[in-house]
Write a protein that holds these residues in place. Structure first.
Motif, mmCIF file in Angstrom:
data_model
loop_
_atom_site.group_PDB
_atom_site.id
_atom_site.type_symbol
_atom_site.label_atom_id
_atom_site.label_comp_id
_atom_site.label_asym_id
_atom_site.label_seq_id
_atom_site.Cartn_x
_atom_site.Cartn_y
_atom_site.Cartn_z
ATOM 1 N N VAL A 195 -12.693 -11.057 -44.263
ATOM 2 C CA VAL A 195 -13.386 -10.664 -42.901
ATOM 3 C C VAL A 195 -14.011 -11.746 -42.143
ATOM 4 O O VAL A 195 -13.965 -12.170 -41.074
ATOM 5 C CB VAL A 195 -14.330 -9.478 -43.032
ATOM 6 N N ILE A 196 -14.588 -12.796 -43.178
ATOM 7 C CA ILE A 196 -15.428 -13.852 -42.733
ATOM 8 C C ILE A 196 -14.240 -14.961 -42.190
ATOM 9 O O ILE A 196 -14.353 -15.708 -41.234
ATOM 10 C CB ILE A 196 -16.209 -14.516 -43.791
ATOM 11 N N GLY A 197 -13.245 -14.982 -43.031
ATOM 12 C CA GLY A 197 -11.924 -15.908 -42.720
ATOM 13 C C GLY A 197 -11.391 -15.545 -41.441
ATOM 14 O O GLY A 197 -11.030 -16.485 -40.483
ATOM 15 N N VAL A 198 -11.335 -14.378 -41.256
ATOM 16 C CA VAL A 198 -10.549 -13.859 -39.867
ATOM 17 C C VAL A 198 -11.552 -14.115 -38.555
ATOM 18 O O VAL A 198 -11.109 -14.459 -37.691
ATOM 19 C CB VAL A 198 -10.317 -12.113 -39.862
ATOM 20 N N ILE A 199 -12.632 -13.893 -38.973
ATOM 21 C CA ILE A 199 -13.681 -14.265 -37.687
ATOM 22 C C ILE A 199 -13.623 -15.548 -37.456
ATOM 23 O O ILE A 199 -13.742 -15.973 -36.179
ATOM 24 C CB ILE A 199 -15.056 -13.793 -38.173
ATOM 25 N N ILE A 200 -13.481 -16.677 -38.516
ATOM 26 C CA ILE A 200 -13.672 -18.069 -38.247
ATOM 27 C C ILE A 200 -12.339 -18.255 -37.552
ATOM 28 O O ILE A 200 -12.395 -19.349 -36.474
ATOM 29 C CB ILE A 200 -13.538 -18.928 -39.827
ATOM 30 N N VAL A 201 -11.297 -18.047 -38.145
ATOM 31 C CA VAL A 201 -10.005 -18.069 -37.322
ATOM 32 C C VAL A 201 -9.949 -17.657 -35.967
ATOM 33 O O VAL A 201 -9.316 -18.382 -34.941
ATOM 34 C CB VAL A 201 -8.691 -17.631 -38.042
ATOM 35 N N VAL A 215 -9.535 -19.941 -32.355
ATOM 36 C CA VAL A 215 -8.500 -19.501 -31.656
ATOM 37 C C VAL A 215 -9.061 -19.240 -30.242
ATOM 38 O O VAL A 215 -8.719 -19.723 -29.085
ATOM 39 C CB VAL A 215 -7.630 -18.392 -32.101
ATOM 40 N N ILE A 216 -10.057 -18.592 -30.114
ATOM 41 C CA ILE A 216 -10.810 -18.216 -28.897
ATOM 42 C C ILE A 216 -11.322 -19.210 -28.134
ATOM 43 O O ILE A 216 -11.404 -19.542 -26.936
ATOM 44 C CB ILE A 216 -11.718 -16.947 -28.938
ATOM 45 N N TRP A 217 -11.926 -20.188 -28.952
ATOM 46 C CA TRP A 217 -12.727 -21.409 -28.640
ATOM 47 C C TRP A 217 -11.612 -22.404 -27.982
ATOM 48 O O TRP A 217 -11.740 -22.917 -26.906
ATOM 49 C CB TRP A 217 -13.512 -22.011 -29.545
ATOM 50 N N SER A 218 -10.524 -22.596 -28.721
ATOM 51 C CA SER A 218 -9.400 -23.323 -27.988
ATOM 52 C C SER A 218 -8.896 -22.807 -26.685
ATOM 53 O O SER A 218 -8.523 -23.687 -25.829
ATOM 54 C CB SER A 218 -8.247 -23.375 -28.834
ATOM 55 N N PHE A 219 -8.693 -21.301 -26.495
ATOM 56 C CA PHE A 219 -8.339 -20.964 -25.240
ATOM 57 C C PHE A 219 -9.321 -21.137 -24.416
ATOM 58 O O PHE A 219 -8.888 -21.463 -23.125
ATOM 59 C CB PHE A 219 -7.930 -19.544 -25.402
ATOM 60 N N LEU A 220 -10.647 -20.936 -24.469
ATOM 61 C CA LEU A 220 -11.687 -21.153 -23.489
ATOM 62 C C LEU A 220 -11.605 -22.662 -22.932
ATOM 63 O O LEU A 220 -12.159 -23.041 -21.977
ATOM 64 C CB LEU A 220 -12.855 -20.595 -23.889
ATOM 65 N N ARG A 221 -11.388 -23.470 -24.075
ATOM 66 C CA ARG A 221 -11.381 -24.842 -23.714
ATOM 67 C C ARG A 221 -10.275 -25.043 -22.879
ATOM 68 O O ARG A 221 -10.445 -25.749 -21.900
ATOM 69 C CB ARG A 221 -11.364 -25.726 -24.927
ATOM 70 N N ALA A 222 -9.179 -24.757 -23.054
ATOM 71 C CA ALA A 222 -7.791 -24.867 -22.361
ATOM 72 C C ALA A 222 -7.871 -24.471 -20.955
ATOM 73 O O ALA A 222 -7.430 -24.984 -20.033
ATOM 74 C CB ALA A 222 -6.770 -24.303 -22.977
ATOM 75 N N THR A 223 -8.799 -23.375 -20.881
ATOM 76 C CA THR A 223 -9.028 -22.729 -19.486
ATOM 77 C C THR A 223 -10.132 -23.297 -18.883
ATOM 78 O O THR A 223 -10.483 -23.056 -17.550
ATOM 79 C CB THR A 223 -9.033 -21.288 -19.417
#
Length: 172
Positions: free
Chosen positions: A119-125, A129-137
């Protein structure tokens, strides 16, 4: 007139690469050209950028130690949960002792640990991914402010920092 044409070409060159700079810088350069003081404006922008870089470096230096301690604590907890607690579990089982609820919950930790780590690994990944998407937009700053500003200790400091940066930009 010739200097004004040169400054206009500088502004046009800056406009071609506008996406690489914050929107405020484009407006400040335009104001510097209109005021006839582009060198002074560029000097102020340079000071502002240097101040922001020093602030970010100070924040990372301040956060590095607690992050290292947190990682070390997590590693110790994983070690205890996977190797030490099972030994105690075996010892208590052999003695046939009735254990308190909190101890029973602690002894269940090795069984829950793999699921917790996944669960911790999934949250980190997912966070990456979400941060990369937010940065790209271009929404990364707004998201960071939405997360950080309500925090008890960090929020007021960041709010005051944003106000100070706004005042500095208005001064420029």
């Amino acid at each position: 007139l010739m200097a004004h044409g040169f400054l206009a070409r500088i502004f046009q060159a800056f406009e071609q690469h506008r996406g690489a700079f914050p929107p405020l810088y484009s407006r400040l350069i335009s104001a510097g050209i209109r005021a006839g003081d582009l060198p002074g404006m560029l000097l102020n922008i340079g000071r502002h950028v240097e101040l922001v870089q020093r602030l970010r470096a100070a924040i990372w230096r301040s956060a590095a130690y607690p992050l290292v301690v947190l990682v070390a604590l997590a590693m110790v907890m994983i070690f205890l949960a996977l190797w030490v607690v099972p030994q105690f579990q075996k010892m208590f089982h052999e003695m046939g002792v009735k254990l308190p609820i909190i101890t029973q919950l602690l002894l269940m930790l090795p069984a829950v640990m793999p699921v917790l780590l996944v669960v911790i690994g999934v949250i980190i990944v997912a966070g990456i991914v979400i941060w990369s998407f937010l940065r790209a937009t271009g929404r990364d700053r707004a998201a960071a402010e939405w997360i950080v500003l309500p925090m008890p200790l960090i929020g007021p400091v960041m709010r005051n920092n944003l106000i100070a940066r706004w005042c500095d930009a208005v001064r420029l």
